[in-house]
Write a protein that holds these residues in place. Structure first.
Motif, PDB file in Angstrom:
ATOM      1  N   GLY A 178       0.751  -1.335  -0.038  1.00  0.00           N
ATOM      2  CA  GLY A 178       0.159  -0.267  -0.344  1.00  0.00           C
ATOM      3  C   GLY A 178       0.748   1.535   0.462  1.00  0.00           C
ATOM      4  N   GLU A 179       1.850   1.071   1.020  1.00  0.00           N
ATOM      5  CA  GLU A 179       2.882   2.786   0.916  1.00  0.00           C
ATOM      6  C   GLU A 179       3.557   3.067  -0.371  1.00  0.00           C
ATOM      7  OE1 GLU A 179       2.485   4.628   3.224  1.00  0.00           O
ATOM      8  OE2 GLU A 179       1.471   3.515   4.829  1.00  0.00           O
ATOM      9  N   GLU A 180       3.404   1.562  -1.440  1.00  0.00           N
ATOM     10  CA  GLU A 180       4.773   1.650  -2.298  1.00  0.00           C
ATOM     11  C   GLU A 180       3.746   2.647  -3.141  1.00  0.00           C
ATOM     12  OE1 GLU A 180       6.934  -0.426  -5.214  1.00  0.00           O
ATOM     13  OE2 GLU A 180       6.399  -2.305  -3.713  1.00  0.00           O
ATOM     14  N   GLY A 181       2.214   1.924  -3.108  1.00  0.00           N
ATOM     15  CA  GLY A 181       1.606   2.443  -4.359  1.00  0.00           C
ATOM     16  C   GLY A 181       1.500   3.738  -4.404  1.00  0.00           C
ATOM     17  N   ILE A 182       1.382   3.811  -2.983  1.00  0.00           N
ATOM     18  CA  ILE A 182       0.642   5.620  -2.702  1.00  0.00           C
ATOM     19  C   ILE A 182       1.527   7.015  -2.814  1.00  0.00           C
ATOM     20  CG2 ILE A 182       0.503   7.234  -0.958  1.00  0.00           C
ATOM     21  CD1 ILE A 182      -1.553   4.889   1.055  1.00  0.00           C
ATOM     22  N   ALA A 183       2.957   6.007  -2.820  1.00  0.00           N
ATOM     23  CA  ALA A 183       4.353   6.886  -3.746  1.00  0.00           C
ATOM     24  C   ALA A 183       3.647   6.907  -4.603  1.00  0.00           C
ATOM     25  CB  ALA A 183       5.552   6.067  -2.626  1.00  0.00           C
ATOM     26  N   LEU A 184       4.169   5.657  -5.879  1.00  0.00           N
ATOM     27  CA  LEU A 184       3.943   6.253  -6.941  1.00  0.00           C
ATOM     28  C   LEU A 184       3.495   6.916  -7.358  1.00  0.00           C
ATOM     29  CD1 LEU A 184       4.739   2.252  -7.527  1.00  0.00           C
ATOM     30  CD2 LEU A 184       6.465   4.146  -8.239  1.00  0.00           C
ATOM     31  N   PHE A 185       2.114   6.929  -6.578  1.00  0.00           N
ATOM     32  CA  PHE A 185       0.349   7.493  -7.634  1.00  0.00           C
ATOM     33  C   PHE A 185       0.866   8.891  -6.732  1.00  0.00           C
ATOM     34  CE2 PHE A 185      -3.256   9.988  -6.925  1.00  0.00           C
ATOM     35  CZ  PHE A 185      -4.150   8.601  -8.035  1.00  0.00           C
ATOM     36  N   LYS A 186       1.434   9.802  -5.497  1.00  0.00           N
ATOM     37  CA  LYS A 186       1.558  10.796  -5.668  1.00  0.00           C
ATOM     38  C   LYS A 186       2.681  11.133  -6.883  1.00  0.00           C
ATOM     39  CE  LYS A 186       1.159  11.076  -1.343  1.00  0.00           C
ATOM     40  NZ  LYS A 186       1.626  11.168   0.477  1.00  0.00           N
ATOM     41  N   GLN A 187       3.917  10.439  -7.331  1.00  0.00           N
ATOM     42  CA  GLN A 187       4.446  10.819  -8.495  1.00  0.00           C
ATOM     43  C   GLN A 187       4.054  10.541  -9.840  1.00  0.00           C
ATOM     44  OE1 GLN A 187       7.416   7.614  -8.231  1.00  0.00           O
ATOM     45  NE2 GLN A 187       8.353   8.359  -6.218  1.00  0.00           N
ATOM     46  N   ASN A 188       2.706   9.906  -9.768  1.00  0.00           N
ATOM     47  CA  ASN A 188       2.493   9.520 -11.300  1.00  0.00           C
ATOM     48  C   ASN A 188       0.713   9.563 -10.531  1.00  0.00           C
ATOM     49  OD1 ASN A 188       1.625   9.602 -13.793  1.00  0.00           O
ATOM     50  ND2 ASN A 188       2.425   7.364 -14.234  1.00  0.00           N
ATOM     51  N   PRO A 189       0.204  10.956 -10.559  1.00  0.00           N
ATOM     52  CA  PRO A 189      -1.567  10.327 -10.171  1.00  0.00           C
ATOM     53  C   PRO A 189      -1.884  10.189 -11.275  1.00  0.00           C
ATOM     54  CG  PRO A 189      -0.497  12.703  -9.130  1.00  0.00           C
ATOM     55  CD  PRO A 189       0.624  12.009  -9.752  1.00  0.00           C
ATOM     56  N   VAL A 190      -2.614   8.610 -11.435  1.00  0.00           N
ATOM     57  CA  VAL A 190      -2.686   7.914 -12.950  1.00  0.00           C
ATOM     58  C   VAL A 190      -4.080   8.210 -12.606  1.00  0.00           C
ATOM     59  CG1 VAL A 190      -1.299   6.454 -13.123  1.00  0.00           C
ATOM     60  CG2 VAL A 190      -2.614   5.766 -11.417  1.00  0.00           C
ATOM     61  N   ASP A 191      -4.711   7.477 -13.921  1.00  0.00           N
ATOM     62  CA  ASP A 191      -6.897   7.161 -13.959  1.00  0.00           C
ATOM     63  C   ASP A 191      -7.228   6.408 -13.320  1.00  0.00           C
ATOM     64  OD1 ASP A 191      -5.753   9.698 -16.037  1.00  0.00           O
ATOM     65  OD2 ASP A 191      -5.961   8.349 -17.171  1.00  0.00           O
ATOM     66  N   LEU A 192      -6.794   5.612 -13.146  1.00  0.00           N
ATOM     67  CA  LEU A 192      -7.688   4.386 -12.437  1.00  0.00           C
ATOM     68  C   LEU A 192      -6.164   3.418 -11.541  1.00  0.00           C
ATOM     69  CD1 LEU A 192      -9.557   2.586 -12.076  1.00  0.00           C
ATOM     70  CD2 LEU A 192      -9.196   0.889 -14.317  1.00  0.00           C
ATOM     71  N   VAL A 193      -6.719   3.017 -10.497  1.00  0.00           N
ATOM     72  CA  VAL A 193      -6.259   2.473  -9.828  1.00  0.00           C
ATOM     73  C   VAL A 193      -6.532   0.514  -9.240  1.00  0.00           C
ATOM     74  CG1 VAL A 193      -4.796   1.964  -7.252  1.00  0.00           C
ATOM     75  CG2 VAL A 193      -4.442   4.059  -8.754  1.00  0.00           C
ATOM     76  N   PHE A 194      -5.764   0.147  -9.602  1.00  0.00           N
ATOM     77  CA  PHE A 194      -5.734  -1.422  -9.183  1.00  0.00           C
ATOM     78  C   PHE A 194      -5.569  -1.479  -7.487  1.00  0.00           C
ATOM     79  CE2 PHE A 194      -7.050  -2.802 -13.398  1.00  0.00           C
ATOM     80  CZ  PHE A 194      -8.081  -2.726 -13.766  1.00  0.00           C
ATOM     81  N   ILE A 195      -6.290  -2.262  -6.721  1.00  0.00           N
ATOM     82  CA  ILE A 195      -6.459  -2.217  -5.759  1.00  0.00           C
ATOM     83  C   ILE A 195      -6.645  -3.150  -4.731  1.00  0.00           C
ATOM     84  CG2 ILE A 195      -6.084  -0.402  -3.106  1.00  0.00           C
ATOM     85  CD1 ILE A 195      -7.162   1.716  -4.058  1.00  0.00           C
ATOM     86  N   ASP A 196      -5.336  -4.200  -4.389  1.00  0.00           N
ATOM     87  CA  ASP A 196      -5.708  -5.511  -3.474  1.00  0.00           C
ATOM     88  C   ASP A 196      -6.298  -4.995  -2.195  1.00  0.00           C
ATOM     89  OD1 ASP A 196      -6.263  -7.655  -2.588  1.00  0.00           O
ATOM     90  OD2 ASP A 196      -3.825  -8.373  -2.078  1.00  0.00           O
ATOM     91  N   LEU A 197      -7.278  -5.701  -1.890  1.00  0.00           N
ATOM     92  CA  LEU A 197      -8.245  -5.109  -0.126  1.00  0.00           C
ATOM     93  C   LEU A 197      -7.213  -5.251   0.511  1.00  0.00           C
ATOM     94  CD1 LEU A 197     -10.908  -4.152   0.615  1.00  0.00           C
ATOM     95  CD2 LEU A 197     -11.524  -6.290   1.638  1.00  0.00           C
ATOM     96  N   MET A 198      -6.784  -6.798   0.513  1.00  0.00           N
ATOM     97  CA  MET A 198      -5.935  -6.920   2.195  1.00  0.00           C
ATOM     98  C   MET A 198      -4.616  -6.953   1.395  1.00  0.00           C
ATOM     99  SD  MET A 198      -7.846  -7.607   3.679  1.00  0.00           S
ATOM    100  CE  MET A 198      -6.805  -8.862   5.585  1.00  0.00           C
ATOM    101  N   LEU A 199      -3.194  -6.008   1.675  1.00  0.00           N
ATOM    102  CA  LEU A 199      -1.815  -5.708   1.083  1.00  0.00           C
ATOM    103  C   LEU A 199      -1.376  -5.773   2.904  1.00  0.00           C
ATOM    104  CD1 LEU A 199      -2.587  -2.114  -1.103  1.00  0.00           C
ATOM    105  CD2 LEU A 199      -1.511  -4.894  -1.889  1.00  0.00           C
TER     106      LEU A 199
END
Length: 234
Positions: free
Chosen positions: A36-57
């Motif tokens: 989750g934290e890695e995904g959020i960091a990547l998103f802040k660098q490059n806010p994309v249009d769609l995110v697939f998120i696993d419920l249990m990270l």
């Protein structure tokens, strides 16, 4: 036209790779994260249009990731993926702004359909926002023209008129900067300060003997073009 961007956040490395390959084959740009934290960091660098998120990270819940991503960019859509669905988690995901909720193992065609519809929704909402901003700008410009026309009707004395026009411009919401300015008149290839607001004598002095073509003001007078400078000291 830029390809829509998709971020995949899932701790299953094989699933991440497979999903990324499939999405790229359909014309999407993809980036992936294993937590989750890695995904959020990547998103802040490059806010994309769609995110697939696993419920249990492994670090934080997918719902917490969804919440933080929406806080960064509310228009981004999200699809929750889970192998342990419950009515409560589905309702909570929807309340936090998830576009949809898919149960693993999912059909690829179903996932691609959800992705397509989520991207279309995101693009439509972005277009509405852009149109709203453009409408606000147009309304501000029309208001500016109206206020200037009202000023023109109040006096026929040129010196007083220019001062009032400058004051009107300085008070308009369309201009979000420090309230300083001047109006020049072109006389025999020279610029004469006809009105000024908020400028000291020291600031005005270098402008009292400008020729057409000199400095930014003289260049604007020569070309008839609007010139925007990021540094007024240059």
């Amino acid at each position: 036209m830029e390809k829509p961007g998709i971020l995949i956040i899932d701790d299953d490395v094989n699933l991440r790779k497979t999903l990324a390959v499939i999405l790229r084959s359909k014309g999407y740009e993809t980036v992936a994260a294993g937590s989750g934290e890695e995904g959020i960091a990547l998103f802040k660098q490059n806010p994309v249009d769609l995110v697939f998120i696993d419920l249990m990270l492994p670090d934080i819940t997918g719902l917490k990731v969804l919440e933080r991503i929406k806080a960064v960019r509310p228009s981004t859509e999200a699809i929750i993926l889970t192998g342990n669905a419950s009515q409560e988690s589905a309702i909570e995901a929807t309340n936090k702004g998830a576009f949809s909720y898919l149960l693993k193992p999912y059909e690829i065609d179903t996932l691609l359909l959800h992705a397509k519809r989520a991207i279309e929704k995101q693009e439509a909402e972005e277009k509405i926002i852009r149109n709203s901003i453009e409408l606000q700008r147009t309304n501000a410009e029309l208001k500016a023209l109206y206020e200037v026309s009202q000023t023109l009707c109040r006096t026929i004395d040129m010196e007083m008129l220019l001062t009032e026009v400058l004051q009107t411009f300085m008070e308009m919401e369309i201009f979000q900067f420090e309230r300083k300015g001047a109006i020049f008149l072109v006389e025999d290839e020279r610029l004469r300060i006809a009105a000024s607001i908020g400028l000291s004598e020291a600031e005005l002095e270098p402008c009292r003997n400008l020729r057409v073509g000199e400095c930014l003001c003289g260049l604007a007078a020569l070309t008839g073009e609007t010139i925007i400078s990021g540094n007024s000291q240059e």
